[in-house]
Design a protein around this motif. Sequence first.
Motif, PDB file in Angstrom:
ATOM      1  N   ILE A   1       0.851  -1.191   0.000  1.00  0.00           N
ATOM      2  CA  ILE A   1       0.000   0.000   0.000  1.00  0.00           C
ATOM      3  C   ILE A   1       0.887   1.242   0.000  1.00  0.00           C
ATOM      4  N   SER A   2       0.518   2.217  -0.805  1.00  0.00           N
ATOM      5  CA  SER A   2       1.292   3.458  -0.870  1.00  0.00           C
ATOM      6  C   SER A   2       0.921   4.352   0.297  1.00  0.00           C
ATOM      7  N   ASP A   3       1.799   5.319   0.581  1.00  0.00           N
ATOM      8  CA  ASP A   3       1.525   6.259   1.670  1.00  0.00           C
ATOM      9  C   ASP A   3       0.236   7.030   1.417  1.00  0.00           C
ATOM     10  N   ALA A   4       0.038   7.434   0.172  1.00  0.00           N
ATOM     11  CA  ALA A   4      -1.157   8.211  -0.146  1.00  0.00           C
ATOM     12  C   ALA A   4      -2.419   7.386   0.081  1.00  0.00           C
ATOM     13  N   GLU A   5      -2.380   6.125  -0.359  1.00  0.00           N
ATOM     14  CA  GLU A   5      -3.542   5.260  -0.193  1.00  0.00           C
ATOM     15  C   GLU A   5      -3.787   4.971   1.284  1.00  0.00           C
ATOM     16  N   ALA A   6      -2.709   4.702   2.036  1.00  0.00           N
ATOM     17  CA  ALA A   6      -2.854   4.437   3.468  1.00  0.00           C
ATOM     18  C   ALA A   6      -3.444   5.640   4.185  1.00  0.00           C
ATOM     19  N   GLN A   7      -2.995   6.830   3.812  1.00  0.00           N
ATOM     20  CA  GLN A   7      -3.523   8.035   4.446  1.00  0.00           C
ATOM     21  C   GLN A   7      -5.004   8.214   4.135  1.00  0.00           C
ATOM     22  N   ALA A   8      -5.393   7.868   2.919  1.00  0.00           N
ATOM     23  CA  ALA A   8      -6.808   7.973   2.551  1.00  0.00           C
ATOM     24  C   ALA A   8      -7.657   6.993   3.361  1.00  0.00           C
ATOM     25  N   VAL A   9      -7.133   5.787   3.543  1.00  0.00           N
ATOM     26  CA  VAL A   9      -7.854   4.782   4.339  1.00  0.00           C
ATOM     27  C   VAL A   9      -7.985   5.252   5.781  1.00  0.00           C
ATOM     28  N   MET A  10      -6.871   5.752   6.334  1.00  0.00           N
ATOM     29  CA  MET A  10      -6.908   6.209   7.709  1.00  0.00           C
ATOM     30  C   MET A  10      -7.865   7.386   7.870  1.00  0.00           C
TER      31      MET A  10
ATOM     32  N   ALA B   1     -18.857  -0.805   9.529  1.00  0.00           N
ATOM     33  CA  ALA B   1     -18.217  -0.180   8.373  1.00  0.00           C
ATOM     34  C   ALA B   1     -16.728   0.031   8.636  1.00  0.00           C
ATOM     35  N   SER B   2     -16.366   0.417   9.856  1.00  0.00           N
ATOM     36  CA  SER B   2     -14.956   0.595  10.192  1.00  0.00           C
ATOM     37  C   SER B   2     -14.202  -0.716  10.094  1.00  0.00           C
ATOM     38  N   LEU B   3     -14.805  -1.775  10.612  1.00  0.00           N
ATOM     39  CA  LEU B   3     -14.156  -3.087  10.587  1.00  0.00           C
ATOM     40  C   LEU B   3     -13.973  -3.581   9.160  1.00  0.00           C
ATOM     41  N   HIS B   4     -15.001  -3.421   8.335  1.00  0.00           N
ATOM     42  CA  HIS B   4     -14.901  -3.841   6.930  1.00  0.00           C
ATOM     43  C   HIS B   4     -13.805  -3.062   6.212  1.00  0.00           C
ATOM     44  N   THR B   5     -13.768  -1.757   6.439  1.00  0.00           N
ATOM     45  CA  THR B   5     -12.758  -0.924   5.777  1.00  0.00           C
ATOM     46  C   THR B   5     -11.360  -1.338   6.181  1.00  0.00           C
ATOM     47  N   ALA B   6     -11.150  -1.527   7.495  1.00  0.00           N
ATOM     48  CA  ALA B   6      -9.827  -1.930   7.976  1.00  0.00           C
ATOM     49  C   ALA B   6      -9.454  -3.306   7.455  1.00  0.00           C
ATOM     50  N   ALA B   7     -10.397  -4.231   7.423  1.00  0.00           N
ATOM     51  CA  ALA B   7     -10.106  -5.593   6.968  1.00  0.00           C
ATOM     52  C   ALA B   7      -9.712  -5.625   5.503  1.00  0.00           C
ATOM     53  N   SER B   8     -10.198  -4.662   4.738  1.00  0.00           N
ATOM     54  CA  SER B   8      -9.876  -4.623   3.313  1.00  0.00           C
ATOM     55  C   SER B   8      -8.404  -4.311   3.065  1.00  0.00           C
ATOM     56  N   TYR B   9      -7.754  -3.698   4.058  1.00  0.00           N
ATOM     57  CA  TYR B   9      -6.375  -3.241   3.850  1.00  0.00           C
ATOM     58  C   TYR B   9      -5.367  -3.855   4.814  1.00  0.00           C
ATOM     59  N   VAL B  10      -5.844  -4.578   5.823  1.00  0.00           N
ATOM     60  CA  VAL B  10      -4.935  -5.013   6.877  1.00  0.00           C
ATOM     61  C   VAL B  10      -3.893  -6.014   6.387  1.00  0.00           C
ATOM     62  N   LYS B  11      -4.204  -6.761   5.337  1.00  0.00           N
ATOM     63  CA  LYS B  11      -3.240  -7.729   4.805  1.00  0.00           C
ATOM     64  C   LYS B  11      -2.298  -7.118   3.771  1.00  0.00           C
ATOM     65  N   ARG B  12      -2.508  -5.862   3.437  1.00  0.00           N
ATOM     66  CA  ARG B  12      -1.628  -5.209   2.475  1.00  0.00           C
ATOM     67  C   ARG B  12      -0.284  -4.942   3.130  1.00  0.00           C
ATOM     68  N   PRO B  13       0.820  -5.369   2.526  1.00  0.00           N
ATOM     69  CA  PRO B  13       2.139  -5.152   3.128  1.00  0.00           C
ATOM     70  C   PRO B  13       2.368  -3.676   3.451  1.00  0.00           C
ATOM     71  N   GLY B  14       2.832  -3.433   4.667  1.00  0.00           N
ATOM     72  CA  GLY B  14       3.158  -2.087   5.095  1.00  0.00           C
ATOM     73  C   GLY B  14       2.063  -1.384   5.860  1.00  0.00           C
ATOM     74  N   PHE B  15       0.816  -1.875   5.758  1.00  0.00           N
ATOM     75  CA  PHE B  15      -0.279  -1.159   6.419  1.00  0.00           C
ATOM     76  C   PHE B  15      -0.201  -1.286   7.934  1.00  0.00           C
ATOM     77  N   THR B  16      -0.075  -2.522   8.432  1.00  0.00           N
ATOM     78  CA  THR B  16      -0.057  -2.722   9.877  1.00  0.00           C
ATOM     79  C   THR B  16       1.274  -2.340  10.501  1.00  0.00           C
ATOM     80  N   ALA B  17       2.281  -2.032   9.673  1.00  0.00           N
ATOM     81  CA  ALA B  17       3.549  -1.552  10.218  1.00  0.00           C
ATOM     82  C   ALA B  17       3.466  -0.076  10.610  1.00  0.00           C
ATOM     83  N   ARG B  18       2.402   0.595  10.196  1.00  0.00           N
ATOM     84  CA  ARG B  18       2.234   2.008  10.508  1.00  0.00           C
ATOM     85  C   ARG B  18       1.763   2.164  11.955  1.00  0.00           C
TER      86      ARG B  18
END
Length: 551
Positions: free
Chosen positions: A64-73, A101-118
Amino acid sequence: MPSSSPSTPEMPRTALLSVVLGLLIGGAVASHQAQLPGSTVHTWLTDAAPPTPSANVPVTADSISDAEAQAVMARLYRLQSERMEALQRNDTRATTRLLEASLHTAASYVKRPGFTARRDAEALVRTLRHAYETHHGVPDTLGLPEGDIYPLRAALFDTLNHQEPGPMPQVDDALPAGIEETRTEVPIVVNNRVRQSVAFLLRNARLHLYPWMRRSDTYFPMIEQIFAEEGVPDELKYLALVESGMNPFAYSHARAAGLWQFVPATARQYGLTIDPWVDERRDPEKSTRAAARLLRDLYAFFGDWHLALAGYNFRPSRVKQAARRAEQRLGRPATFWDIYDDLPDETRNYVPSFMATALILSDPGAFDLARVPTGPRYAFDHVPVRHVLTLDQIASWVGEPHDQIKALNPELRSDRLPASTTPYYVRIPYGSFSAFAEAYDAYAEDEARLGSQSSVVVQAGDTVGRLAQRHQVSPEALPFRLMSAVQVGTPVPVPPNTYTGNVALLAEAGMQPVRVQYSARATRGLLAEDAPSRFETDLPGADEASPPDLQ
């Protein structure tokens, strides 16, 4: 657990949240070390179901890119803000919808490398976990998915297999100063293997020890009583944690099931029924009594509790052969430690992990483990039923959720009672018998009656003998003699079974309902007397006679 998609409207809310949150927490754990044992921040959400392919939770492999991660957050924080506003309005429906909705949104990205390292993602995990527990309560220990014990055991045993037997100062630093061999009936040896196991479990306290402590409040009173009745040492109750993580629904790759992980052949040998409708390996009471008798027999066979434990995990005859070879070599009775190197990796590490679990869970305060919320009391009304009822019927009669009836009757493989030649005892929530009896008495007598037949579908490769064995009936009871008379896929009527455990209960109770309420958990530390103890595991509220409260 249902295999439908989380997005399916019919899926129960708690099942949806468990699947999504299980993926969320799992992703965070993969990227971060567990909290230190002394931390006061806990999670019980490892009781939630692990993600499965059928869950259809979006998972992608690209970073996940920084821009995409920031948008998700940004979206997650916006949802959190809206949820807080709904809380202030006391709008429960909106609060639940926004949390989902929060759980679904987070689950969509949690397996993306780099997301949970933030760090902001790590903080989000804690926030959502707290929100879940605040809104829905702690997930109940009576409603568990198929076990999470197997990855833990694999990791622990792999650690022990790759450790040299020399001194480990870092391990020693993690243990109480007074830890030493105890004078229990099953000796708890404190050698380097046991210390390594203790250290490993403490490093994983948040994921395993804390949930185990809560489940112990639920099931240990029952196990303690049955073990006392069967003449089995009390400390062997900790074996259920090593076997299954105290999870009635645990099912291994070796087809072992239940709290005590019986394989089918041994289960049937000790009186447990397994058929298409019932698997009594998952019945906490019946499987515990069977385990007590098996452990007692193994001790009679070996005359040594450590060897008996090895025999519980491995073939007793093979353990006996190894012990005899060691006796011939040493000129004295062999111990488990004498044959340690002659056993399979899992078995050699099984006994040290039992000892480590017993040491820690007998006195969690001595290991700086924090208090846990008291687990739900294992209490229920046991009532004989003469009809093949569905769990939905029972749930509606007692005014409780379907999932609670299912959790109280984990031996049922479907959502209805089996056809039986005798009344079948079913567990209903503690104190609900009056409501149940009123509805049951009004139930139409011409509905699905006692003794009605059930149908099974003929599978490819079936024979008359195989069908009879699978359904625990005699070949003569089947309505045909040759398989050529039926086609694959054809429903075949199978006569009702006789469930011996229910027959015994009927003989004892005389067709009357039985109110079951086990006493509070016994507390007996296995550490040396001078080891520090910081709190009692018999926590306030453990003696309250309230029925289990499923999420």
